[in-house]
Structure formats: C-alpha cells, structure tokens
Scaffold this motif. Sequence first.
Motif, short mmCIF file in Angstrom:
data_model
loop_
_atom_site.label_atom_id
_atom_site.label_comp_id
_atom_site.label_asym_id
_atom_site.label_seq_id
_atom_site.Cartn_x
_atom_site.Cartn_y
_atom_site.Cartn_z
N MET A 1 0.81 -1.23 -0.11
CA MET A 1 -0.07 -0.09 0.09
C MET A 1 0.87 1.34 -0.05
N PHE A 2 1.83 1.15 0.55
CA PHE A 2 2.96 2.50 0.63
C PHE A 2 3.59 2.66 -0.82
N VAL A 3 3.87 1.53 -1.40
CA VAL A 3 4.43 1.52 -2.66
C VAL A 3 3.19 2.19 -3.71
N LEU A 4 2.05 1.76 -3.40
CA LEU A 4 0.88 2.19 -4.37
C LEU A 4 0.86 3.83 -4.13
N SER A 5 0.87 4.05 -2.79
CA SER A 5 0.69 5.49 -2.68
C SER A 5 1.75 6.44 -3.22
N TYR A 6 3.01 5.85 -3.17
CA TYR A 6 4.19 6.56 -3.79
C TYR A 6 3.98 6.75 -5.22
N GLY A 7 3.36 5.41 -5.88
CA GLY A 7 3.41 5.38 -7.18
C GLY A 7 2.26 6.23 -7.79
N PHE A 8 1.18 6.56 -7.25
CA PHE A 8 0.07 7.34 -7.48
C PHE A 8 0.48 8.87 -7.12
N ASN A 9 1.19 9.08 -6.06
CA ASN A 9 1.79 10.42 -5.86
C ASN A 9 2.78 10.85 -6.83
N SER A 10 3.42 10.07 -7.58
CA SER A 10 4.26 10.38 -8.60
C SER A 10 3.87 10.92 -9.75
N ALA A 11 2.61 10.46 -10.07
CA ALA A 11 1.74 10.72 -11.41
C ALA A 11 1.73 12.19 -11.62
N THR A 12 1.57 12.41 -13.08
CA THR A 12 1.15 13.70 -13.48
C THR A 12 0.03 13.68 -14.51
N TYR A 13 -0.59 14.83 -14.60
CA TYR A 13 -1.79 14.76 -15.41
C TYR A 13 -1.63 16.02 -16.63
N THR A 14 -1.73 15.65 -17.72
CA THR A 14 -1.62 16.58 -18.81
C THR A 14 -2.63 16.16 -19.92
N LEU A 15 -3.28 17.31 -20.47
CA LEU A 15 -4.04 17.06 -21.73
C LEU A 15 -3.30 17.67 -22.97
N THR A 16 -3.16 16.85 -23.90
CA THR A 16 -2.14 17.45 -24.96
C THR A 16 -3.19 17.51 -26.12
N ASN A 17 -3.06 18.34 -27.23
CA ASN A 17 -3.79 18.29 -28.40
C ASN A 17 -4.27 16.91 -28.76
N GLU A 18 -3.26 15.95 -28.93
CA GLU A 18 -3.36 14.64 -29.38
C GLU A 18 -4.51 13.71 -28.58
N THR A 19 -4.43 13.96 -27.17
CA THR A 19 -5.38 13.25 -26.52
C THR A 19 -6.65 13.95 -26.39
N ILE A 20 -6.75 15.43 -26.40
CA ILE A 20 -8.17 16.12 -26.56
C ILE A 20 -8.87 15.72 -27.78
N VAL A 21 -8.24 15.51 -29.06
CA VAL A 21 -9.05 14.84 -30.31
C VAL A 21 -9.41 13.63 -30.22
N ILE B 1 -7.15 24.57 -20.43
CA ILE B 1 -6.19 23.41 -19.45
C ILE B 1 -5.33 22.64 -20.32
N LYS B 2 -5.09 22.83 -21.66
CA LYS B 2 -4.24 22.06 -22.37
C LYS B 2 -2.96 22.46 -21.97
N ASP B 3 -2.08 21.09 -22.19
CA ASP B 3 -0.69 21.51 -21.78
C ASP B 3 -0.26 21.89 -20.56
N ILE B 4 -1.08 21.85 -19.53
CA ILE B 4 -1.14 22.23 -18.11
C ILE B 4 -0.57 20.94 -17.18
N GLU B 5 0.42 20.97 -16.47
CA GLU B 5 0.57 19.80 -15.68
C GLU B 5 0.23 19.74 -14.39
N TYR B 6 -0.62 18.80 -14.09
CA TYR B 6 -1.01 18.71 -12.69
C TYR B 6 -0.54 17.67 -12.05
#
Length: 532
Positions: free
Chosen positions: A345-365, A379-384
């Motif tokens: 569970m600690f590894v899972l928490s670390y793995g998801f905590n390291s994730a980033t979220y970005t919408l590119t033009n390719e994904t949007i279309v 919100i395109k190309d903004i890294e969350y």
Amino acid sequence: MKKYNVKHNMGHIVMISLIVALGGFLMGFDASVISGVVKFIEPEFDLTKLELGWAVSSLTLTATLAMMIAGPLSDRLGRKRVLSIAAVFYALSAVLSAIAPTFVFLVLARMLGGFGVGASLIIAPMYIAEIAPPKIRGTMVSFNQLNIVIGISAAFFTNYLILKFGQWDAEWTKVLKLDIYNWRWMLGLEAIPAIIYFVALFVVPRSPRWLIMKGKEEEALLIMKKASGEEYAVKDFEAVKQSLVSDTNKKKVSLKEIFSPALRTVLTIGIVLAILQQLTGINSVFFYAPMIFEQSGLGVDASFSQAIYVGLTNLVFTILAMFLIDKIGRKPLLIIGVAGIAISMFVLSYGFNSATYTLTNETIVSFSPAISAEKLESIKDIEYTSDVDFKVALKEVLGAETSGKFESEILPKAIHLNSILILVAILAFVASFAVSIGPVMWVMFSELFPNRLRAIAISFVGFINSVVSFLVQLVFPWELTNLGTAPTFLIYGLFAAFGLFYILAKVPETKGKSLEELQTMFIKKPKRINNV
C-alpha cells in the motif's frame, strides 16, 4: 498424543468441505462481479459517486444483517438448512439484478443477494470446523476462502469474456445482445452456480455438533465416525458432550454473554482481526479493480484483463496459504502477510503520488465528440501533480455533470505514471492478503470461541467485519474524487502497519489443537472467592 484416522476418511471430509464451501464461491462471485458492472451502470442510471458506491456496497449492508441472524438461526434450524436458504437468495438475486429496470430495483436485488452472502460467509466455515478433525481443520476451513477467491477470479474472467464477446460480430452474440446487455449478463450468470449449490447440499450431512446440541446423539456419532474414524470420533463425541453439558444451566445463548470477562481476550482479538481485514482496502481492490487500473492509464479492455491477474494471484496465494496454515501456523502467516500488505500500500501511494496529469492536443482530439474540445483548450498542456486538482480543473471547464460522466475516459489518457509499478504493487497486495488475513481470520474465528457461543460470537465479529467492508466500499469512489488516489492507499497502509504491531503483540497460535482444548486455553474461568 491423539491419532487421527485422516487418510482413510480424507476423501469424505474433502468432498463435504468442498460442497459446503461452494457458498464461498457464490459469495466471491456475487461480490466481485459488480467490479465489471460499475462502468456501465454509472452512465446508464446517471449515478453520483456515492450512488455508485451504494450500488457496490448495498450487498454488504444486508450481508451485515444476515451475519447477525445467521448464527442464531443456524442453532435453531441447523447449519445445512441455512446454507440451502442462502443458495435460494443467491439465485433470486442474480435473476432480479439482471433484469433490473432502475437503479433502485438493482440495489434491492443486490441486497437480496447480501442475505446469501452473510449467511454462507458465517455458516460455511463454522460447519466445516465442526466436522473436520483438528489436524486438517485449518486446511478444510480454508476451502471456503479458496472458493471465495475462485469465485472472485471467475467473476473477473466472465466479465472480461462477456465484454469481449459483446465486441464480436457473431450471430449468437447479437441474439443474446451481449453488447447492449453486457452488465446484465455479468450479473445473471450467478444463477447457474447457485442452483448447483442448492442441489449439491442434499448430499451433505447435518453438523454433528449441532445434532449433539439438539440431543440427536446417534446420528451425530455416525457422522463423526465417517468423518474421522471410530477411535477419534468417540473421543471427540465425548469431548463435545462434556463441553455442552457444562453449560446446561445456560439454556439460552444471549449476545451479552460474549462480552463476559472470560471472553474478553478472544473477543478483542476477533474484533481487531475483523476490522483489520477490511481496513487494509481489500474490497476496494476486488470491487473496483477495473476502475483502479483505468486510473493508472489503461484502456477498458486492458483494465478488465488485468483484473483477471488480480483474481489469479488471489487464487494461487490462497492455495499456498491452505498448504502452509497447518504446517507453519496461523500467526506466522498473519505476520508475513500483513507486513506485505503495508509495504504494498505504501508503494501504491508512492506510485500514484508520483503521477502527473496533462491534456495534449493529441489526447483531446481522441475524446468522444460529447466532450467539448474547445472548453478543454484552457487547461491544455498544463501539468497537474494531483489527481484531485486535475478533476477539479475538469469540473470547472466542463461542468460537474459532463466531467463526472466522462472522467473514466479522460483520466487514463491524461495520466503519466509507472503503470508496471502500480500493477506489481496491487498484485503483491493481493498475494499478501490471500496468504494471510484472508483465510486465517475465518479459521481463527472458528477456533477461538467456545462451542456453545461459537455461532453468536462468529456472527458478531462477522457483523463488524461486514460493517467496515460496507463503509470501505461505499466511500471508495468518493475518496478517489475528493482525497485522491495516493492518500487513499496511504491510509490503508497505515492501518495495516498498526495491525501488524497488534498481531505481533496479542494474537495467539491455534494450530493443531482441538476446539475443546482451545476453549480450555483461552477462555478464562471466573475466580472463586473463598469465604474466611
């Protein structure tokens, strides 16, 4: 040292235990089949996250009620008869769930199946413990947990097959409308094993300990001889009689008796294990496996197929637990497994905590036309760096209704993380659970409590286990949306770490002792006051 005629009677004991443990298969199937259903009922019935949680957890709510009444009811009607009633509930629930026209109807149908789940979860291991000799009792009782995980695996597998068949152009898939009614077929399949279970129970004898309680001693002794041989059966028969006779002045068993000072130690152990098993998050993984895998960036097909890996891992390590439980004991398995749960569970928490979220033009279309590409431009190309922040941004630009409806489509394409690490951690978590607190908890429940109070005591701790399970399932979708994936798994890991310390300090070993011997060891006798 007692000698048990195990080899001569092994076939008979195994056959009876496997039939009774089919209730576990139905429980596992019924509980986990919903994991493939949630993706389809959320848009079809336009559900909120709490309503989605309710669709999953409603079964556990009535299972909780059933656990409270199943034990006392089995004392009145018999273990076998209660299991037969449970089989009927399973069958009715499957059929009614499959034809559900509304969300409320579906919930009520699932709640009906919950009565079967609660009854079989309590009574099946109790029955097996009462018929199996001590030397193999742990293994035999573990058959129930084995069948639960086989049922879970079968649900994941049939969900995936129905999903794939629904994509075929074959005529028979069109006739059955597997593409339109996929989730209905997922739920309805359970009626087949439920009917098989009901019929198979006709060859199962009544519990010998229950028969002795009811004064039917001749029938009880015959069953015990067939199960464990002449010599041991007579000794065990006398031990059970002596145990029950010592309680003749207490004809009615009441719930308050399990709170007596004499039972304080074993009751506390039972309650802690019951809570710990669910607070490690096992049902969040089993009931929402495709949703979790989708959140790690997988598509629908891949998330369903990787859910099969969860089921197979659960099955393999449950079999390993059955092999080890009567060899190395209950406590070592608990220590190893719960430590593994915490680390995973600690590894899972670390793995998801390291994730980033970005919408590119390719994904949007690539999104559905119903998702406004124009609105997503802001919100395109903004890294969350937080899934919660990303979901809030989606709500702001798309609106709460649209973002909620298409979240499962957008999130997997926006996330960037180590999906292999997530998969390995989830499988390690399932393996750790399956080799330890999954089967061991129910074995210890069947061993710790005295004969006369066993039914009501197991019902009580099972009730607590089910309440916690209900709450975990209910709030999991809400947790993912409001707390985030990483904090949710971190909380589970912290509970597991606390449980590990408790097991090391307080949980006893029960391997290889008769139920009557364990009663003598762990049940404190009231102190006598000498008059001076």
